[in-house]
Each structure stands twice: as C-alpha cells, then as structure tokens.
Design an enzyme around this catalytic site. Sequence first.
Site: not given
Length: 538
Positions: A185, A328, A436, A441
């Site tokens: 990754t 993944e 936030k 959000w």
Amino acid sequence: MIGDMQNWTPNVAGIIEHAKKVHPKTEIISRLVSGEIHRSNYEEVCIRSRKLASVLIKDGYKEGDVLATLALNTYRHLEMYYGISGMGAITHTLNFRLHPEQAVYIINHAEDKIIFVETPFIPILEAIQDQIPNVEKFIVLCEENELPETSLKNAVSYEEYIKDGDENYTWPTLKDDAACGLCYTSGTTGNPKGVLYSHKSNVIHAQAALTAMTISPDDSILMVVPLFHVLAWGIPYFGPMLGLKLVMPGMQMEGEPLYELIEKEDITLAFGVPTIWMGLLAYCRENNKILSSVKNTIIGGSALSLATLQEFDEVHDVNVIHAWGMTEMSPMGTTNIPTPEMENMSKEEKYAVQLKQGRPIYGVELKVVDDAGNELPHDGESQGHLLVRGPWILQKYFKSDKDAVDSNGWFDTGDISVLDEDGYMTIKDRAKDVIKSGGEWISSIDLENAAFGHPEVAEACVVGIPHPKWDERPMLFIVTNSGEPIEKQSIIDFLSDKVAKWWLPDEIIFLKELPHGATGKLQKFELREEYNNHYMEK
Ligand code: ADP
C-alpha cells in the site's frame, strides 16, 4: 459429509494456458518505451511465460522466492505475472513513483531476489543498489542488443535471459492457498504495508469481477491501470479468462498518445483513474476529438465527479461505470453497472446513481459502523466506518504476526461511507480526511467534485483545517486551467447552489499543482501540515 467433487488448487498459470488453447491469436498490444507499438497474442505470452518460469528454476529460484518487477504495462510484464507466479515464486510489483527511501524499505522488507527493470527506471535502482543487498540480479526488459551500460549487478537483458527457456515447461501443482503476488500500500502514514495475494484469491477475484462489469468477449480493452499497482484491477487475469484484446499504453499516458491508441486499436472499454481521464478529456475538448469506439469506461481509485461523468456521457456517448476497491481487496469491492431501472430515469436521476461507488460484487460483504462499532442502518444517510469481508480481502499484512481484521473477519477500510436501501455504497471521505465542523461532517469528496464542475477548475482538493470556533473548517485548493488565480467569489457563487451554506470553504487557495502520491492520489496531509495554523493565527 463432504462433497464428492474434485479438489481444486488453482495456479494462475492455468488462466494463460486456457487463453492459449481457446483464444491463441487474440492480440496483446503494447506501446514500448521507444514509442513503437508491439503486437503479441495469448499464445506467445503463454509460451514466453513458460520459458521464463523454466529459466528461473534452472537458475535456482524456487517456490516462495520473491521476485520483483519495476515495469510498465507491456506484454513482458504480463509474461512475468504468469512466469514468476506460475512456477511458484511471488511476483512483487514495484511502483516507479515511490520515494527512494520507500523503495529501499519495500525491497528489503519483501526480500526481493531479482528485480526485472524497464530501461528508463535503471537509474532509480543504480542510486539505491548499495542499500538493497538481497537483490542478486537485475533483468533489464529489453532485447539482447539493447542492454544499456549499467552498474547494476549481474545485469542481463530479458530476451537473453529467457532465450533458451523450455517452451514446453509444465506448471507445478501448488499448495492450497499458495502465495502468488505481493503489492505494498502507498503508506501515507508509517511504512508501506505488504498485501500477499494467493493464487486462489486472484482467480476467484477475477471470476467475480467479470460478473460485476459490462464486459463482452469482443471488447477491446485499454489497460491504463498499472500492472504495478493492485494487480491492475484483475485485468491481467480476467482478460485472458475471457480472451479479451488487451491494449497497454506503456509510458505514454498523456491525452494525445492515449487518444491515438484508443482510436487506432478500436478500444471499446477503458479502465483508469479519474486523473488520467481528465487529461484525455481535456485533450479531446481542446482538439475537437470524439472517442468514437469507446462504449464503456470503468473508473475507480478516486471519486468520479459529475463533470467527468457528464462529459463522457454527453460529449462522447461513453457509459461510465464507477468502481471502488483497495490494495487490501485485490482490489475490487463495488461496481456500479447499469440496471434496468436506470433506463427509465431522467438524466439527473441516473447521474445521481452513477456517482455512487456501486454495489458489492458477490463475495464481498459490506457494513457501516459508528465509532463504537454498532452497525448503522442502510438508509442512505447514516455515515460511518466502512468494514468489508470476503475471500479476496486480506487477513493480515505481509510478515505481520497479527490479524488486520476483527474476530469476525471484518476489515476496516479506513473509508467513511453510507449504504442505502438498494445496496449502493457511497464514499464520503477517507477517515483521516473527514472534516468535522461544528459537530457535523463535511464531505471533502463532495465539495471537491462540486468545485471541479466550475469551468475554470482543472483540479480541486479540500482539506479540514483546525479552527478556534468550529473545530475544523474546509479549505479549498484549486489548480485552474490557465494556472493563474481567478475571482474567489466566482467559485463561491458556483458552489452556492450545490452544497449547504455552512459547507462553503472559508478560504480558497490557488496553486500551480496539487501534491500527488505514488498512485496518483491527493496527498492531503501535506497541505494540512502546511496550512495547519491558518485559522488559528487569525
Ligand atoms: P493506497 O495504497 O493508497 O491505499 P489504494 O489504491 O489501495 O491505494 O486506495 C484505496 C482507497 O482509494 C480506498 O480506500 C478509497 O479511499 C479510495 N478509492 C478507491 N476507489 C474510489 C472511488 N471510486 N471513490 C472514492 N474513493 C476511492
């Protein structure tokens, strides 16, 4: 009682053998480093993979050895996918855009014994050669007479290396769950982590992916997604399974050469990330070109924007299929294929559905949970951490001794999402990028996509910056088409009817370019670090 069917321990090499038998003459087309177009086919790729495998064995390499590629999308890379993995070793794909320190870390962590390297990347390895002592040999991806002067240890050309290989080599039967490929990754935080795919997970993933895309056997595929990252979305496996013509652009990913390749090779289906398509669409716009053969494009890796979707649809009559996944997950998780319901929708309604990341492919389970781990309803509104589970999703990272999943097998993707009652998943943000503000959000992805619709905006990035009153407030970074700043108010006016008023960025900053990581994703942390005190200091 167990079933009476035969045991099945797959070797990915079975896929290329199948393609050789069933689709021998289907073409594999590559643009080489020289710019020249090379034509091969499944029969040749299979035979040359056998030769490579047999030479590796003769040279002392064995099952479980990790052999790396630092290569472009070409027929030779495809041969390595099969030749290396098929004989039981592990194909470790390296990304040429890695920072040298990360490349050293990854090569040593993986214990690579060979690196197959494309000629333009030789200097990358020459510079770090002293720090990667495990590598015994460098195989340069070129003809015998093209091997350049290099200080790389035991350098040999690929063509010389495989020259005396055995065309009739037979592949071994591997252990159940034998390792097949390794990809790290990008590791925006901490060291990169390796994901070790198995033959079984790659085969099942490829078969499942075929059920979740609009692919027909006569499709001609442009494979812009790199073979060096997340198995090129499984195309090197499901392409030969179905006998698809594969067209690989090598080094040349800019708008003009991509356009030429698409038209010349009659591409019907193109796979890529949004940034590549932005370049292609801009080239077509500026030169009055139409993508005449392309019917579908599959876009993932970052969020698809309305502006890109609209331009593909309205200007080029190309259907866009949004897809989501990650390293993944081998990588496919969800796709957004056309449904019968879409046919009766207005354009706006259809676009709204297409912008979602799609529905899970059979085999992948999704759930969204709150901070305490409680599952949230599929109501299209409740947003939380996206967890996944399934046969091509990792259990643990390479060489880690602890699982990366919870006790029920759920892996936390690091994405913040919502699920709706029709099974569609929408990514709102990466958990680390969530903004936030005043306890609510703000989706940086939604705000970026809205800003990207402005006719003067070439690229947009939204980052949450600490704020004394609101916790965090969005800051919008823009690269304009001309590269020069424009009136900030024109951006605010443009956004005003597209997002809630309190989402409007408090600050807009014009940059010449945005920071991108090795896989083309925005490196938001760099901007966050640089502007961290901006609102606090005011
Ligand atoms: P990395 O190595 O950076 O993790 P990956 O290619 O594995 O690279 O990135 C996976 C991540 O990319 C996902 O977790 C998600 O945040 C993002 N991503 C992938 N596809 C999409 C998409 N269609 N829309 C939004 N984000 C996406």
